[in-house]
Design a protein around this motif. Structure first.
Motif, short mmCIF file in Angstrom:
data_model
loop_
_atom_site.label_atom_id
_atom_site.label_comp_id
_atom_site.label_asym_id
_atom_site.label_seq_id
_atom_site.Cartn_x
_atom_site.Cartn_y
_atom_site.Cartn_z
N LEU A 167 31.73 -64.91 -39.15
CA LEU A 167 31.21 -65.16 -37.81
C LEU A 167 29.70 -64.90 -37.72
CD1 LEU A 167 33.90 -63.83 -35.30
CD2 LEU A 167 33.39 -66.17 -35.96
N GLY A 168 29.24 -63.81 -38.31
CA GLY A 168 27.83 -63.45 -38.19
C GLY A 168 26.88 -64.36 -38.93
N SER A 169 27.43 -65.26 -39.77
CA SER A 169 26.57 -66.14 -40.56
C SER A 169 26.40 -67.51 -39.93
CB SER A 169 27.16 -66.31 -41.97
OG SER A 169 28.35 -67.09 -41.93
N ILE A 170 27.11 -67.79 -38.82
CA ILE A 170 27.08 -69.13 -38.22
C ILE A 170 25.76 -69.35 -37.49
CG2 ILE A 170 28.23 -70.68 -36.59
CD1 ILE A 170 30.78 -69.05 -37.00
N THR A 171 25.13 -70.50 -37.75
CA THR A 171 23.89 -70.86 -37.07
C THR A 171 24.11 -72.12 -36.24
OG1 THR A 171 23.11 -72.24 -38.89
CG2 THR A 171 22.55 -69.90 -38.97
N ALA A 172 23.14 -72.40 -35.37
CA ALA A 172 23.26 -73.55 -34.48
C ALA A 172 23.26 -74.87 -35.25
CB ALA A 172 22.12 -73.54 -33.46
N ASP A 173 22.67 -74.90 -36.45
CA ASP A 173 22.64 -76.16 -37.20
C ASP A 173 23.90 -76.37 -38.04
OD1 ASP A 173 22.35 -74.35 -39.25
OD2 ASP A 173 20.36 -75.04 -39.88
N GLY A 174 24.87 -75.46 -37.92
CA GLY A 174 26.15 -75.67 -38.59
C GLY A 174 26.29 -75.04 -39.95
#
Length: 784
Positions: A225-232
């Motif tokens: 979860l903590g690695s998810i960014t807005a660019d996918g």
């Protein structure tokens, strides 16, 4: 500002997305935009050339006639220490931009007009400048490509089927479903369960509840979860494959559980970032016995290489090679103009000369002035280090491992460099420096029944010796850390040259008899590199053993390991009979490989492609090519597989091999023998130096028939050698941890040789390396 007629040339167009822009450092030396004169980027082809005393930018103009260049200077912003740090309201990881760290200035230079401040408003010049400054730089572009090929989808991420959210228990996404941990949380993309991960490098906690969930449900795919960014982008892990993967439909799969990518912020480091960070933190005794940090040293031959992220294996090998006189004579030519090349950044000769100049000249061996402005008073100031990004890209180009950002084995990389250097074109008067490593190993077989013998000479440029493991106990009560009895360097050589018994069919008495087999040196090299094998295969995984090996700094005599060849009273075995001149696999090695469970077709192919004499090389080939689509394709009736299809090879791949000094005939032969795989073709050429292509491919003789092949190395005695450098490794696996090099140097003001530690960009003098020598991975000896 001066006007210029050349600003309206039709070929002045902004760089396309596929074009490389070299606006960080010169393609022919390590001068960069951070130096006082700055860097001149050609506005026609975007080559970067230094504008200082060597003036490679002007040399580029003289060679190609490109008139305009963009001079770029970058200065590190001063940090205002009196200002309090910005208050952090929540945990977040954001990327610092160049604008945050640097002040950058630009001006346009015209070499024809001899003006260095051309009006930027001329024609479409400003659009061109903006395109150059906003383009992804070469090093960043290659780094992105390297990271992108780290991970791929798997069948479990592609065919993932998610459960109906209404039919599963709702989840609290604030902590692990089985404990109270609130970080290092992994979301099962199949059922929405949230479980904590395993304890990671860098101290991130975890109780493996995500793995426990997989064991209980077989739900294989999870996202951190903590690695998810807005660019996918995100960490995706497949427990069934036990590998990091990618999920092409991540946005859809997350939306299924009510997670919208828009507005997501990365709050935790990725697994790869943590691995890189941990590798950089391995402690290699950078302090004295009383706890003080070792002082850095500067000067000629004392320049460090910055870590590009898991590139310490490359830096360590480079430091040891360019310490040798043969590599210095071949590639270090102070004052000479670099060789002509249409693309200097993609020219192997140019990049090796650039690397030699950078590490040996001493011009870049100085304290980092940018760190000087913001360091704490108690910190020791090291070099900034040179970034060998062009060399790393070039030497690893198209290689499945060395083109990635993963940690690699330093010994494998050394041999990879040897191949490229050997296959490259060497100008008249300049020898191949790898020749100084070459020697011959003698294999002696004697039949126990008829006593006839056979000798075979194998040309090598390294040896890998086993380190005998003599267990004496455990370091702790739990029995986890095994203690080993120290052994001497001669103990290892004794094992390597010891006589062994093998079962073979005798070509003289035609009986299946026991043979005595022994390896020894027929000749010795000028430079001897030895890999100390402290690894054993446990469930096909190389596991490191901490066995101390005692090696002295004083010269050692290897004469007892040098053979004098066949004796006058020995009767030589006749050659084995063959059917039609086809390839016959080494019966002894084939039997061993078959006994390990490998299919016969694969075993024969492995022996053929690795020279038919090296058991370890054949096994390594089998393990690394298990997934090849043609691995089970039989060789054509045991004939050379390259004979049938050498005419139908890809001309682009042939051209790439030509650039490395391999002629058309050999290139076609190698590509046919390896199924068109260019990296395996390079290995094939290197391991089959005596194979000659069919005359139909190359009707001309490949060499003067009057010339006799010279056996490489020396057979004179005494064979005395002195330890020159070592490469050490810390970590449980050769594909993780950290590599450093210790090199003996003549330092200014010192009467004898001193040991110098190269830990990436950190270069320090060390007084005692006895402990490091005991556990070194590679030893470099020079003939006295």
């Amino acid at each position: 500002m001066a006007p210029c007629l050349h600003t309206s040339a039709p070929d002045l167009l902004p760089p396309s997305a596929s074009q490389a822009v070299y606006r960080e450092d010169c393609t022919q030396c390590f001068d960069s935009i951070d130096d006082e004169p700055g860097l001149n980027v050609c506005l026609s082809c975007f080559n970067g050339g230094c504008a200082g005393p060597r003036d490679h930018a002007r040399l580029h103009f003289e060679r190609f006639g490109h008139p305009l260049a963009l001079n770029i200077k970058r200065r590190h912003k001063n940090i205002q220490r009196e200002e309090p740090p910005q208050k952090i309201s929540k945990l977040a990881i954001t990327a610092e931009t160049d604008e945050d760290r640097y002040d950058t200035s630009t001006q346009v230079v015209c070499y024809i007009c001899n003006e260095d401040n051309i009006d930027k408003s001329s024609g479409e010049l400003q659009v061109l400048i903006d395109g150059v400054m906003s383009a992804t730089t070469f090093s960043k572009k290659e780094e992105i490509k390297a990271w992108e090929q780290e991970f791929v989808p798997c069948e479990h991420t592609i065919s993932l089927v998610q459960l109906d959210p209404k039919k599963v228990e709702s989840q609290d996404f604030s902590h692990c479903s089985m404990c109270d941990l609130k970080q290092n949380l992994w979301l099962c993309l199949i059922c929405g369960n949230l479980g904590c991960g395993r304890s990671q490098f860098g101290g991130t906690g975890g109780n493996s509840h995500g793995l426990s969930h997989f064991d209980a449900t077989s739900h294989a795919v999870a996202v951190k979860l903590g690695s998810i960014t807005a660019d996918g982008s995100a960490d995706i892990y497949c427990y069934r494959c036990n590998e990091e993967r990618t999920d092409p439909s991540l946005a859809t799969h997350l939306a299924h559980w009510g997670i919208n990518l828009a507005g997501r912020e990365k709050t935790e480091k990725s697994l790869m970032e943590m691995q890189v960070e941990q590798n950089l933190k391995w402690d290699f005794a950078m302090t004295t016995e009383d706890g003080h940090e070792l002082n850095p040293i500067f000067g000629e031959g004392l320049t460090g290489l910055s870590n590009l992220g898991n590139s310490c294996y490359l830096s360590s090998v480079v430091q040891c090679l360019f310490d040798l006189p043969e590599f210095q004579r071949r590639y270090h030519h102070p004052g000479e103009q670099p060789p002509f090349s249409d693309m200097p950044a993609a020219d192997f000769e140019t990049q090796l000369r650039k690397l030699a100049d950078g590490t040996l000249s001493g011009r870049y061996s100085r304290p980092d002035k940018n760190a000087l402005a913001c360091r704490e008073s108690h910190e020791v100031l090291h070099q900034r280090g040179l970034a060998p990004s062009m060399f790393k890209h070039l030497v690893g180009r198209d290689h499945p491992e060395f083109s990635t950002m993963r940690q690699q084995d330093a010994f494998e990389f050394l041999l990879h460099v040897f191949k490229h250097v050997t296959l490259s074109k060497h100008p008249a008067g300049l020898d191949n420096p790898v020749d100084s490593f070459k020697f011959c190993i003698e294999q002696r077989l004697q039949c126990a029944k008829c006593n006839k013998v056979r000798y075979r000479l194998d040309e090598q440029d390294n040896i890998s010796i086993p380190v005998p493991a003599r267990r004496i106990g455990f370091a702790d009560d739990a029995g986890h850390n095994i203690l080993f009895e120290p052994v001497t360097f001669f103990d290892c050589l004794d094992v390597f040259t010891a006589e062994e018994i093998v079962d073979l069919r005798c070509s003289s008495c035609k009986s299946q008899e026991r043979f005595s087999k022994r390896s020894s040196f027929r000749t010795m090299p000028a430079q001897l590199v030895i890999n100390a094998r402290r690894f054993e295969l446990i469930n096909w995984v190389p596991t490191k053993l901490d066995i101390p090996v005692e090696v002295n700094d004083e010269p050692i005599d290897l004469t007892p390991y040098l053979s004098t060849g066949p004796k006058l009273d020995e009767e030589i075995l006749p050659d084995d009979e063959t059917s039609g001149g086809g390839f016959e696999a080494n019966a002894e090695l084939l039997g061993q490989l078959l006994g390990m469970g490998f299919p016969e077709v694969r075993c024969e192919k492995a022996l053929y492609l690795t020279g038919n004499f090296d058991m370890e090389a054949a096994m390594n080939w089998l393990l690394s090519h298990m997934d090849d689509p043609d691995v089970d394709k039989p060789m054509d009736q045991k004939q050379h597989p390259e004979k049938a299809s050498s005419h139908t090879q890809d001309p682009v791949k042939i051209a790439q091999l030509n650039e490395m000094g391999i002629d058309d005939s050999r290139a076609r032969q190698a590509l046919a023998a390896t199924g068109g795989d260019i990296n395996r073709a390079i290995d094939w050429v290197f391991s089959h130096p005596d194979d000659i292509a069919d005359s139909i491919d190359d009707p001309q003789p490949s060499s003067n028939p009057g010339e006799q092949a010279r056996t490489p190395g020396f057979d004179t005695t005494p064979a005395t050698y002195q330890l020159r450098s070592i490469i050490c490794h810390k970590g449980s696996s050769i594909h993780a941890g950290h590599y450093v090099a210790f090199v003996r140097k003549q330092l200014p003001g010192k009467s004898g040789l001193s040991w110098v530690l190269f830990n990436d960009e950190k270069v320090v003098e060390v007084d005692d390396v006895q402990e490091m020598k005991k556990f070194a991975y590679l030893y470099f000896f020079s003939r006295v």
